[in-house]
Design an enzyme around this catalytic site. Structure first.
Site, short mmCIF file in Angstrom:
data_model
loop_
_atom_site.label_atom_id
_atom_site.label_comp_id
_atom_site.label_asym_id
_atom_site.label_seq_id
_atom_site.Cartn_x
_atom_site.Cartn_y
_atom_site.Cartn_z
N LYS A 1 3.82 -15.43 3.45
CA LYS A 1 4.09 -16.22 2.24
C LYS A 1 5.60 -16.39 2.17
O LYS A 1 6.26 -16.02 1.18
CB LYS A 1 3.51 -15.46 1.02
N ASP B 1 -6.10 -7.25 4.26
CA ASP B 1 -7.23 -6.67 3.52
C ASP B 1 -8.07 -7.79 2.90
O ASP B 1 -9.29 -7.82 3.03
CB ASP B 1 -6.70 -5.73 2.43
N TYR C 1 0.82 -1.21 0.00
CA TYR C 1 0.00 0.00 0.00
C TYR C 1 0.85 1.26 0.00
O TYR C 1 0.46 2.28 -0.54
CB TYR C 1 -0.91 0.02 1.23
N ASP D 1 -12.12 -9.46 4.22
CA ASP D 1 -13.34 -9.53 3.40
C ASP D 1 -13.86 -10.97 3.40
O ASP D 1 -15.06 -11.21 3.50
CB ASP D 1 -13.08 -9.09 1.95
N ASP E 1 -2.12 -18.55 1.41
CA ASP E 1 -3.06 -19.33 0.59
C ASP E 1 -3.73 -20.42 1.43
O ASP E 1 -4.93 -20.65 1.36
CB ASP E 1 -2.34 -19.92 -0.64
C1 IPM Z 1 -10.39 -1.57 3.77
C2 IPM Z 1 -10.65 -1.03 2.40
C3 IPM Z 1 -9.52 -0.10 2.01
C4 IPM Z 1 -8.23 -0.89 1.98
C5 IPM Z 1 -9.73 0.64 0.66
C6 IPM Z 1 -11.02 1.41 0.66
C7 IPM Z 1 -8.57 1.53 0.33
O1 IPM Z 1 -10.83 -2.05 1.48
O2 IPM Z 1 -10.33 -0.77 4.73
O3 IPM Z 1 -10.25 -2.79 3.91
O4 IPM Z 1 -7.91 -1.53 0.96
O5 IPM Z 1 -7.53 -0.90 2.98
MN MN Z 2 -10.69 -4.04 2.31
#
Ligand code: IPM
Ligand code: MN
Length: 360
Positions: free
Chosen positions: A194, A250, A142, A254, A226
């Site tokens: 990894k 990240d 990032y 999700d 993975d």
């Molecule tokens: C999160 C989001 C952010 C990230 C985006 C919006 C930049 O997906 O907070 O997980 O990738 O960190």
């Molecule tokens: Mn995210």
């Protein structure tokens, strides 16, 4: 307690869920006698429109002068499909993380018994899953050296570059946070990397192997990312505390939301060297904007994490109890409502919670 809160509602559904987050925060403050003041500030697409900067200096100053930041979400479709855009709303979020030194992002993944059927996974797999993912938030790809897509004459075509850089102190400080959490929980830390391929991961593993001897009361294990992605849906109850670098964290979180059943249920806390930030893990969901259908619970549970950060445990517990009661009473936004259940929008769920807090 006296608290100054910076309120960054941002874009999309942000302002709607923020309204309910602040209403719940206020209800708890009234009940427990806290004096909370709020200051709104611009961030994201909104801020670009008004100032040209997704994280304006004014916003930075307001954050620095506050005890905590309550953040909702940023993002706008007009930037998503334009890879050449010079400024992007997400840069506001990244600038905030970097400038406030928020290196530790705490993302709890918990389940609600009444919602296990909402997960795409089988009930008996998700039931009882309860872990936290500690995501490093100010390093890695990032923030490493980048080169945007451009013509490279030496190879006669375009190329681009992101660098996954980590230094030892960056790894040490996040592992320290992870061990502290593990000690307060089931004393099981999984370091996700990894290391079979990436040099940066080998640094993580080296540092973690050294540090684990200082925490003999915690079981430390190592897992390739993975494999961790697979294990998380195969046996989520295996995990207690996961610590990992920015990009892996990240992606994995999700995935984690599929265990809980809705993106709209996961809060987070980001802490580091300056003002802490509390925010839902979901994005700005532009399609849901203005429709009063967004789930405010991730924002509201982020308020619970905020109170708990200041050691106001009863206040946090009150919010968690109210959220559980609302789910049990089927006061739910559409994505988690039971078939044939009454319709509740963002506002109605928030109002129900405020009412519950006032009367319990
Ligand atoms: C999160 C989001 C952010 C990230 C985006 C919006 C930049 O997906 O907070 O997980 O990738 O960190
Ligand atoms: Mn995210």
């Amino acid at each position: 307690m006296k608290l100054k809160i910076a309120v960054l509602a941002g874009d999309g559904i942000g302002p709607e869920i923020m309204e309910q987050g602040v209403a719940v925060m206020d209800a708890v403050a009234r009940k427990f006698g806290h004096d909370i003041s709020y200051q709104e500030a611009l961030c994201g697409a909104h801020a670009i429109d008004e100032t040209g900067d997704p994280f304006p200096e004014d916003t930075f100053r307001i954050c620095q002068e506050s005890d905590a930041v309550l953040f909702a979400s940023v993002g706008d479709p007009k930037y998503d499909n334009d890879p050449t855009a010079k400024v992007r709303p997400e840069q506001g979020l990244l600038a905030m993380r970097k400038k406030l030194g928020l290196f530790a992002n705490i993302r709890p993944v918990t389940t609600f018994d009444c919602l296990v059927h909402k997960s795409p996974l089988k009930d008996d797999i998700v039931k009882g899953a309860d872990f936290i993912c500690i995501r490093e938030l100010t390093g890695g790809m990032y923030f490493g050296k980048k080169q945007e897509p451009a013509m490279n004459a030496s190879i006669g075509t375009e190329d681009a570059l992101d660098t996954n850089y980590y230094s030892r102190p960056e790894v040490e400080r996040i592992l320290k946070v992870a061990y502290q959490y593990a000690r307060q929980r089931r004393r099981h830390l999984t370091v996700v990397d990894k290391a079979n391929v990436l040099a940066s991961s080998r640094l993580w593993r080296k540092v973690a192997q050294e540090m684990m001897t200082d925490y003999p009361d915690v079981t430390t294990d190592f897992m390739y990312v993975d494999n961790a992605a697979m294990r998380m849906i195969q046996e989520p109850t295996f995990f207690d505390v996961i610590v990992t670098e920015n990009t892996f964290g990240d992606i994995l979180t999700d995935e984690g939301s599929c265990i809980t059943g809705s993106m709209g249920l996961l809060p987070s806390a980001s802490t580091g060297t300056s003002t802490p930030v509390f925010e839902p893990i979901h994005g700005s969901w532009p399609q849901g904007k203005g429709l009063n259908i967004a789930n405010p619970l991730a924002q509201i549970l982020s308020v619970a994490m905020l109170y708990e950060y200041f050691d106001l445990k009863e206040e946090g517990a009150m919010i968690r109890k109210a959220v559980q009661a609302s789910l049990d009473a089927n006061v739910r936004t559409p994505e988690i409502q039971v078939a044939g259940g009454a319709k509740y929008g963002t506002k109605e769920v928030g109002a129900w919670l405020v009412d519950y807090i006032n009367n319990n």
